[in-house]
Motif scaffolding. Structure first.
Motif, PDB file in Angstrom:
ATOM      1  N   GLY A   1       0.803  -1.217   0.000  1.00 23.48           N
ATOM      2  CA  GLY A   1       0.000   0.000   0.000  1.00 23.48           C
ATOM      3  C   GLY A   1       0.835   1.266   0.000  1.00 23.48           C
ATOM      4  N   THR A   2       0.160   2.382  -0.252  1.00 23.43           N
ATOM      5  CA  THR A   2       0.857   3.656  -0.415  1.00 23.43           C
ATOM      6  C   THR A   2       1.455   4.174   0.893  1.00 23.43           C
ATOM      7  OG1 THR A   2      -1.306   4.745  -0.194  1.00 23.43           O
ATOM      8  CG2 THR A   2      -0.457   4.423  -2.416  1.00 23.43           C
ATOM      9  N   VAL A   3       0.835   3.862   2.027  1.00 21.65           N
ATOM     10  CA  VAL A   3       1.370   4.338   3.303  1.00 21.65           C
ATOM     11  C   VAL A   3       2.724   3.685   3.596  1.00 21.65           C
ATOM     12  CG1 VAL A   3       1.025   4.393   5.794  1.00 21.65           C
ATOM     13  CG2 VAL A   3      -0.904   4.858   4.267  1.00 21.65           C
ATOM     14  N   VAL A   4       2.796   2.370   3.439  1.00 21.57           N
ATOM     15  CA  VAL A   4       4.063   1.651   3.657  1.00 21.57           C
ATOM     16  C   VAL A   4       5.088   2.105   2.623  1.00 21.57           C
ATOM     17  CG1 VAL A   4       5.166  -0.615   3.747  1.00 21.57           C
ATOM     18  CG2 VAL A   4       2.850  -0.321   4.642  1.00 21.57           C
ATOM     19  N   LEU A   5       4.640   2.365   1.415  1.00 25.03           N
ATOM     20  CA  LEU A   5       5.525   2.863   0.359  1.00 25.03           C
ATOM     21  C   LEU A   5       6.169   4.189   0.764  1.00 25.03           C
ATOM     22  CD1 LEU A   5       6.555   2.660  -2.619  1.00 25.03           C
ATOM     23  CD2 LEU A   5       4.472   3.871  -3.280  1.00 25.03           C
ATOM     24  N   ALA A   6       5.365   5.100   1.308  1.00 30.79           N
ATOM     25  CA  ALA A   6       5.884   6.404   1.732  1.00 30.79           C
ATOM     26  C   ALA A   6       6.858   6.267   2.896  1.00 30.79           C
ATOM     27  CB  ALA A   6       4.722   7.324   2.117  1.00 30.79           C
ATOM     28  N   ILE A   7       6.548   5.379   3.841  1.00 30.73           N
ATOM     29  CA  ILE A   7       7.440   5.164   4.979  1.00 30.73           C
ATOM     30  C   ILE A   7       8.783   4.610   4.501  1.00 30.73           C
ATOM     31  CG2 ILE A   7       7.792   3.797   7.075  1.00 30.73           C
ATOM     32  CD1 ILE A   7       4.759   3.932   7.516  1.00 30.73           C
ATOM     33  N   GLY A   8       8.757   3.653   3.599  1.00 29.44           N
ATOM     34  CA  GLY A   8       9.983   3.088   3.070  1.00 29.44           C
ATOM     35  C   GLY A   8      10.821   4.112   2.326  1.00 29.44           C
ATOM     36  N   PHE A   9      10.164   4.979   1.572  1.00 29.15           N
ATOM     37  CA  PHE A   9      10.860   6.008   0.804  1.00 29.15           C
ATOM     38  C   PHE A   9      11.586   6.975   1.736  1.00 29.15           C
ATOM     39  CE2 PHE A   9      10.855  10.094  -1.566  1.00 29.15           C
ATOM     40  CZ  PHE A   9      11.599   9.702  -2.653  1.00 29.15           C
ATOM     41  N   ALA A  10      10.913   7.379   2.826  1.00 28.99           N
ATOM     42  CA  ALA A  10      11.531   8.297   3.785  1.00 28.99           C
ATOM     43  C   ALA A  10      12.686   7.628   4.528  1.00 28.99           C
ATOM     44  CB  ALA A  10      10.485   8.805   4.774  1.00 28.99           C
ATOM     45  N   ALA A  11      12.490   6.360   4.924  1.00 27.84           N
ATOM     46  CA  ALA A  11      13.540   5.648   5.662  1.00 27.84           C
ATOM     47  C   ALA A  11      14.796   5.486   4.807  1.00 27.84           C
ATOM     48  CB  ALA A  11      13.019   4.285   6.114  1.00 27.84           C
ATOM     49  N   ARG A  12      14.620   5.209   3.514  1.00 28.34           N
ATOM     50  CA  ARG A  12      15.768   5.053   2.629  1.00 28.34           C
ATOM     51  C   ARG A  12      16.586   6.333   2.535  1.00 28.34           C
ATOM     52  NH1 ARG A  12      18.693   6.961  -0.536  1.00 28.34           N
ATOM     53  NH2 ARG A  12      17.029   8.407  -1.044  1.00 28.34           N
ATOM     54  N   ALA A  13      15.910   7.477   2.612  1.00 29.28           N
ATOM     55  CA  ALA A  13      16.611   8.754   2.520  1.00 29.28           C
ATOM     56  C   ALA A  13      17.597   8.928   3.669  1.00 29.28           C
ATOM     57  CB  ALA A  13      15.609   9.900   2.509  1.00 29.28           C
ATOM     58  N   TYR A  14      17.218   8.492   4.872  1.00 30.53           N
ATOM     59  CA  TYR A  14      18.120   8.629   6.016  1.00 30.53           C
ATOM     60  C   TYR A  14      19.292   7.654   5.918  1.00 30.53           C
ATOM     61  CZ  TYR A  14      15.048  11.883   8.360  1.00 30.53           C
ATOM     62  OH  TYR A  14      14.322  13.007   8.676  1.00 30.53           O
ATOM     63  N   VAL A  15      19.028   6.457   5.457  1.00 31.71           N
ATOM     64  CA  VAL A  15      20.109   5.503   5.255  1.00 31.71           C
ATOM     65  C   VAL A  15      21.071   6.038   4.185  1.00 31.71           C
ATOM     66  CG1 VAL A  15      20.703   3.156   4.510  1.00 31.71           C
ATOM     67  CG2 VAL A  15      18.690   3.549   5.953  1.00 31.71           C
ATOM     68  N   GLY A  16      20.514   6.732   3.180  1.00 26.02           N
ATOM     69  CA  GLY A  16      21.334   7.267   2.098  1.00 26.02           C
ATOM     70  C   GLY A  16      22.263   8.390   2.515  1.00 26.02           C
ATOM     71  N   VAL A  17      22.058   8.967   3.705  1.00 27.95           N
ATOM     72  CA  VAL A  17      22.961  10.021   4.187  1.00 27.95           C
ATOM     73  C   VAL A  17      24.374   9.468   4.394  1.00 27.95           C
ATOM     74  CG1 VAL A  17      23.465  11.543   6.150  1.00 27.95           C
ATOM     75  CG2 VAL A  17      21.141  11.424   5.222  1.00 27.95           C
ATOM     76  N   ILE A  18      24.480   8.193   4.752  1.00 27.56           N
ATOM     77  CA  ILE A  18      25.789   7.590   5.031  1.00 27.56           C
ATOM     78  C   ILE A  18      26.699   7.605   3.798  1.00 27.56           C
ATOM     79  CG2 ILE A  18      26.979   5.492   5.779  1.00 27.56           C
ATOM     80  CD1 ILE A  18      24.477   4.829   7.440  1.00 27.56           C
ATOM     81  N   PRO A  19      26.264   7.061   2.648  1.00 33.06           N
ATOM     82  CA  PRO A  19      27.140   7.148   1.459  1.00 33.06           C
ATOM     83  C   PRO A  19      27.340   8.578   0.974  1.00 33.06           C
ATOM     84  CG  PRO A  19      25.006   6.176   0.882  1.00 33.06           C
ATOM     85  CD  PRO A  19      25.068   6.232   2.373  1.00 33.06           C
ATOM     86  N   THR A  20      26.357   9.460   1.222  1.00 32.91           N
ATOM     87  CA  THR A  20      26.523  10.860   0.832  1.00 32.91           C
ATOM     88  C   THR A  20      27.677  11.503   1.592  1.00 32.91           C
ATOM     89  OG1 THR A  20      24.201  11.163   0.223  1.00 32.91           O
ATOM     90  CG2 THR A  20      25.424  13.130   0.839  1.00 32.91           C
TER      91      THR A  20
END
Length: 493
Positions: free
Chosen positions: A376-395
């Motif tokens: 569903g779209t709610v879980v999709l949005a949560i996953g998208f936001a969580a990935r952004a924080y994990v992506g700070v590490i390689p940045t």
């Protein structure tokens, strides 16, 4: 350095003012259209727009950015970039509006081919002003760009609302988008005296293309990154799901335009005028500190109150979008760190690292969204936001490699505002859902929004005074002259 810093600050202010007026008008128009039209109409246009936005990045191919970065404006190079963008946009308009629309129609709706064909016209219209925008940006003429944004949004919005009231349904949204492109292009052409010559230099095109191909690829990857949730929601769930996701993300996008986008749009011009890696690092750190001061509390406050905001503004039928908004708002915190990396790498001449970073981010986004979309779209949005924080590490790792900026310094630059915003957000959320759960939505928002601002300011004042003095040094080129004018007008005692 000081002159560039002042131009950067003033340019950001004008962009902020333009976006502010534009977003007020856009929000009012969007709210009216959301009440007149349904999730199906919004969903099908949002789904089609994903392909248009991706194609627009390809059509520009990084050529306008190559013009901005050059120290001297080259008339022949500018004309070459103009005709190159026109050629790319025509090819893509035919491919997207013709072939892709026909291929998708059978599965996603009988009107999708016609809607894609109509929206693809905007690709050519937008390409007609890309070089002119580059000219204005490199000259720090952001006042004209701000005027364009405000007038186009308002004029096109009025057209869309009138058509919706007249019963045009989904075509009110389609015509609104095309009208926006037309109005913007007319205003930009009037704002700059530059006109393209009837010339095309192959050598200049190749040089710009070699520089811009990495930025163009980075822009495409960036667009896909932002659009992956909408794209997969449409492909895996339904276009209607895209409508809910679009409404949930609307106010988040407006908040981006008010807090991060103004400085991001001026960053490439500002960074490109700085000499040396050390100056670039100082510029990046200053921008990141200034943006995080506003972005963290704004996004975390929206996350705490998302559901109330959506229901109050768009109606009960969009309640699902409120939870989506709360999840997507959390993404804004990570953006305060990551959104200025691309302009920094471009100014440093390391566009290959920018495109590589965007590609890796894209791949991780696709994986996360593929795993979460079936739920569903709610879980999709949560996953998208969580990935952004994990992506700070390689940045942070990339910043160390590209310009020698240690991750610890970047984290130290944003930790005070992050900490204060988290305290504020948790307090506001707790009060709303455990103390004021039975109170009127509008009354609760009227109490909690100013209370959140007070809590945020109090935490910074109590624990991070030295940090705030550093931030003031970043903002002084912008705020100092304004305060001086106010003092000068104050009557003598």
């Amino acid at each position: 350095m000081a002159g560039v810093k002042k131009k950067f600050a003033v340019g950001s202010l004008w962009f902020f003012l333009g976006q502010g007026v534009s977003n007020i008008a856009s929000f009012i128009i969007f709210a009216i259209l959301a009440r007149l039209l349904g999730p199906v109409d919004f969903g099908i246009v949002a789904f089609a727009s994903v392909f248009i936005e991706l194609s627009r990045s390809v059509a520009l191919a990084g050529l306008p950015t190559a013009l901005i970065k050059d120290k001297v404006w080259d008339e022949d190079a500018a004309s070459t970039a103009f005709w190159g963008n026109i050629g790319f946009s025509i090819v893509l308009a035919l491919a997207v509006g013709g072939g892709l629309g026909y291929a998708l129609t059978g599965t996603y709706g009988e009107n999708l081919d016609v809607i894609l064909a109509a929206l693809s016209v905007s690709l050519v219209i937008d390409a007609m002003r890309a070089t002119h925008e580059a000219k204005l940006q490199r000259d720090f003429q952001f006042k004209n760009l701000a005027k364009r944004t405000a007038l186009a949004t308002t004029g096109a919005g009025i057209i869309g609302v009138l058509l919706a009231f007249a019963g045009f349904g989904v075509w009110a949204l389609v015509i609104n988008r095309i009208a926006n492109s037309v109005i913007q292009t007319i205003i930009i052409w009037q704002a700059t005296p530059w006109r393209p010559r009837w010339t095309f230099h192959r050598d200049k095109f190749v040089a710009m293309f070699k520089f811009g191909i990495h930025l163009g690829a980075s822009a495409v990857f960036g667009q896909i990154n932002r659009r992956v949730p909408e794209l997969l929601a449409g492909l895996i769930i339904s276009p209607v799901a895209v409508g809910f996701y679009k409404v949930g993300g609307r106010m988040v996008n407006i908040l981006f335009d008010l807090t991060i986008t103004p400085m991001q749009r001026t960053a490439i011009a500002g960074f490109s005028r700085l000499e040396g890696e050390e100056a670039l690092v100082r510029g990046y750190r200053g921008v990141t500190r200034a943006v995080s001061l506003v972005a963290f509390p704004a996004f975390y406050g929206m996350a705490a109150l998302g559901r109330d905001l959506v229901i109050l503004l768009f109606g009960e039928r969009w309640a699902e979008s409120g939870v989506i908004m709360s999840a997507l708002a959390l993404f804004g915190g990570a953006a305060a760190v990551s959104y200025f990396v691309q302009p920094l790498l471009a100014a440093a001449g390391k566009t290959h690292l920018a495109s590589m970073r965007s590609l890796l981010t894209l791949l991780s986004n696709i994986i996360v969204c593929l795993c979460t979309a079936p739920f569903g779209t709610v879980v999709l949005a949560i996953g998208f936001a969580a990935r952004a924080y994990v992506g700070v590490i390689p940045t942070l790792t990339l910043l160390k490699k590209a310009v020698g900026l240690p991750p610890s310094r970047v984290l130290a630059d944003v930790f005070p505002t992050f900490f204060a915003a988290v305290i504020m957000g948790l307090t506001v959320y707790g009060l709303r859902y455990y103390v004021l759960q039975d109170h009127d939505r509008l009354l609760s928002l009227a109490m909690l929004v100013p209370l959140g601002a007070v809590i945020y300011a109090a935490v910074l004042a109590l624990f991070f005074r030295k940090y705030m003095r550093v931030v003031w040094q970043d903002l002084e080129p912008l705020a100092g002259p304004a305060l001086a004018k106010l003092k000068g007008r104050r009557p003598a005692a």
